[in-house]
Design a protein around this motif. Structure first.
Motif, PDB file in Angstrom:
ATOM      1  N   MET A   1       0.833  -1.187   0.000  1.00 46.81           N
ATOM      2  CA  MET A   1       0.000   0.000   0.000  1.00 46.81           C
ATOM      3  C   MET A   1       0.878   1.250   0.000  1.00 46.81           C
ATOM      4  N   ASP A   2       0.490   2.247  -0.774  1.00 49.30           N
ATOM      5  CA  ASP A   2       1.276   3.473  -0.861  1.00 49.30           C
ATOM      6  C   ASP A   2       1.405   4.154   0.494  1.00 49.30           C
ATOM      7  N   SER A   3       0.315   4.191   1.261  1.00 44.41           N
ATOM      8  CA  SER A   3       0.355   4.869   2.558  1.00 44.41           C
ATOM      9  C   SER A   3       1.318   4.175   3.507  1.00 44.41           C
ATOM     10  N   PHE A   4       1.395   2.868   3.432  1.00 38.68           N
ATOM     11  CA  PHE A   4       2.317   2.102   4.270  1.00 38.68           C
ATOM     12  C   PHE A   4       3.759   2.420   3.886  1.00 38.68           C
ATOM     13  N   LEU A   5       4.046   2.398   2.590  1.00 38.39           N
ATOM     14  CA  LEU A   5       5.396   2.712   2.127  1.00 38.39           C
ATOM     15  C   LEU A   5       5.777   4.149   2.458  1.00 38.39           C
ATOM     16  N   LYS A   6       4.849   5.049   2.317  1.00 40.98           N
ATOM     17  CA  LYS A   6       5.119   6.460   2.590  1.00 40.98           C
ATOM     18  C   LYS A   6       5.488   6.678   4.046  1.00 40.98           C
ATOM     19  N   GLU A   7       4.870   5.927   4.944  1.00 35.79           N
ATOM     20  CA  GLU A   7       5.112   6.117   6.375  1.00 35.79           C
ATOM     21  C   GLU A   7       6.375   5.417   6.858  1.00 35.79           C
ATOM     22  N   PHE A   8       6.634   4.205   6.375  1.00 31.68           N
ATOM     23  CA  PHE A   8       7.731   3.410   6.910  1.00 31.68           C
ATOM     24  C   PHE A   8       8.915   3.255   5.946  1.00 31.68           C
ATOM     25  N   TYR A   9       8.654   3.394   4.657  1.00 35.33           N
ATOM     26  CA  TYR A   9       9.722   3.264   3.656  1.00 35.33           C
ATOM     27  C   TYR A   9       9.648   4.430   2.677  1.00 35.33           C
ATOM     28  N   PRO A  10       9.895   5.639   3.157  1.00 35.53           N
ATOM     29  CA  PRO A  10       9.730   6.826   2.291  1.00 35.53           C
ATOM     30  C   PRO A  10      10.652   6.829   1.078  1.00 35.53           C
ATOM     31  N   LYS A  11      11.861   6.281   1.200  1.00 39.27           N
ATOM     32  CA  LYS A  11      12.778   6.246   0.059  1.00 39.27           C
ATOM     33  C   LYS A  11      12.227   5.370  -1.060  1.00 39.27           C
ATOM     34  N   VAL A  12      11.653   4.236  -0.680  1.00 41.44           N
ATOM     35  CA  VAL A  12      11.044   3.349  -1.678  1.00 41.44           C
ATOM     36  C   VAL A  12       9.847   4.042  -2.320  1.00 41.44           C
ATOM     37  N   TYR A  13       9.068   4.740  -1.508  1.00 45.09           N
ATOM     38  CA  TYR A  13       7.890   5.443  -2.022  1.00 45.09           C
ATOM     39  C   TYR A  13       8.290   6.532  -3.016  1.00 45.09           C
ATOM     40  N   LEU A  14       9.327   7.301  -2.689  1.00 39.54           N
ATOM     41  CA  LEU A  14       9.790   8.359  -3.595  1.00 39.54           C
ATOM     42  C   LEU A  14      10.344   7.767  -4.887  1.00 39.54           C
ATOM     43  N   ARG A  15      11.018   6.635  -4.792  1.00 41.31           N
ATOM     44  CA  ARG A  15      11.552   5.980  -5.980  1.00 41.31           C
ATOM     45  C   ARG A  15      10.419   5.556  -6.909  1.00 41.31           C
ATOM     46  N   MET A  16       9.309   5.116  -6.332  1.00 42.62           N
ATOM     47  CA  MET A  16       8.147   4.735  -7.137  1.00 42.62           C
ATOM     48  C   MET A  16       7.561   5.943  -7.863  1.00 42.62           C
ATOM     49  N   LEU A  17       7.548   7.113  -7.182  1.00 43.42           N
ATOM     50  CA  LEU A  17       6.962   8.310  -7.783  1.00 43.42           C
ATOM     51  C   LEU A  17       7.861   8.925  -8.844  1.00 43.42           C
ATOM     52  N   GLU A  18       9.162   8.815  -8.630  1.00 42.52           N
ATOM     53  CA  GLU A  18      10.099   9.495  -9.521  1.00 42.52           C
ATOM     54  C   GLU A  18      10.179   8.867 -10.905  1.00 42.52           C
ATOM     55  N   ASP A  19      10.122   7.549 -10.945  1.00 39.91           N
ATOM     56  CA  ASP A  19      10.308   6.884 -12.239  1.00 39.91           C
ATOM     57  C   ASP A  19       9.335   5.723 -12.360  1.00 39.91           C
ATOM     58  N   LYS A  20       8.369   5.874 -13.229  1.00 39.76           N
ATOM     59  CA  LYS A  20       7.351   4.839 -13.411  1.00 39.76           C
ATOM     60  C   LYS A  20       7.828   3.716 -14.327  1.00 39.76           C
ATOM     61  N   ASP A  21       8.963   3.931 -14.998  1.00 37.55           N
ATOM     62  CA  ASP A  21       9.406   2.961 -15.995  1.00 37.55           C
ATOM     63  C   ASP A  21      10.388   1.920 -15.450  1.00 37.55           C
ATOM     64  N   ILE A  22      10.948   2.157 -14.285  1.00 37.90           N
ATOM     65  CA  ILE A  22      11.915   1.192 -13.751  1.00 37.90           C
ATOM     66  C   ILE A  22      11.186  -0.064 -13.281  1.00 37.90           C
ATOM     67  N   SER A  23      11.920  -1.164 -13.240  1.00 37.21           N
ATOM     68  CA  SER A  23      11.319  -2.448 -12.863  1.00 37.21           C
ATOM     69  C   SER A  23      10.967  -2.471 -11.383  1.00 37.21           C
ATOM     70  N   ASN A  24      10.069  -3.379 -11.029  1.00 36.19           N
ATOM     71  CA  ASN A  24       9.691  -3.521  -9.623  1.00 36.19           C
ATOM     72  C   ASN A  24      10.879  -3.915  -8.751  1.00 36.19           C
TER      73      ASN A  24
END
Length: 216
Positions: A1-24
């Motif tokens: 969940m985005d809210s979970f990542l945003k609260e506990f793993y903000p770096k991972v969340y920002l990486r998801m927002l910055e580049d939609k084309d990179i692999s999971n």
């Protein structure tokens, strides 16, 4: 969940927002996130291998099931109320301990309590219900992800205690110990005979008692 990542793993969340084309793989390349996802299974494996089998043999299947369910309840409560990453990981570890004790004791309890002709059905039924529970959990996660406000993950975590608490208070708490466990604990044969007569519904249980004693 985005809210979970945003609260506990903000770096991972920002990486998801910055580049939609990179692999999971690149998006979720985080050691701490790996600790979260794997801690439950590692603690479950360690618990099953090093502790649960000895505990179940010494103290009985029923007490082992109760302890496992209690760990599920505590783990779900800690996870649902987590305010930092340490609490989240601790919750997963506790859930793993509960899983370790449950997977050790429950199949053993079912096989020892079931009449021999139904033993396979009970064992297969247990495995089937594990699959059903996983499916239900997937639907719960899917539904709670849609909750606005960023607290859907807390509901998902907390709901894990519902079946455990139900089984703890109205299930295993009132179950008898198995005949095999009573023999292992050195209880008198008369107590075992009385239990066998009760759960089998017959008076002639000498043959089954003899088989249990030989097996132990």
């Amino acid at each position: 969940m985005d809210s979970f990542l945003k609260e506990f793993y903000p770096k991972v969340y920002l990486r998801m927002l910055e580049d939609k084309d990179i692999s999971n793989y690149c998006k979720f390349d985080s050691q701490l996130l790996t600790v979260f996802t794997s801690s439950m299974y590692i603690s479950g494996l360690i618990t099953t291998t090093l502790f649960a089998s000895t505990f179940t043999k010494k103290f009985g299947r029923r007490l082992s099931m109760l302890f496992g369910r209690a760990m599920y309840v505590v783990g779900a409560a800690v996870g649902g109320g987590a305010v930092n990453l340490s609490m989240i990981i601790l919750a997963r570890v506790l859930l793993g301990v509960g899983m370790g004790f449950s997977t050790q004791a429950v199949p053993l309890y079912l096989s020892e309590m079931a009449p021999s002709k139904y033993r396979g059905a009970f064992s297969n039924g247990f495995q089937f219900m594990l699959v059903v529970e996983s499916l239900i959990a997937s639907f719960i996660n899917y539904g709670t992800e849609k909750i606005c406000g960023g607290w859907g993950w807390r509901i998902s975590f907390t709901l894990a205690m519902v079946p455990s608490f139900w089984l703890l208070t109205l299930g295993a708490l009132f179950l008898p110990e198995t005949p095999n466990s009573l023999i292992q604990q050195g209880k008198g044969h008369q107590k075992v005979i009385a239990l066998l007569k009760k759960i089998r519904g017959i008076d002639d249980v000498d043959e089954e008692l003899e088989d249990i004693i030989k097996a132990e």
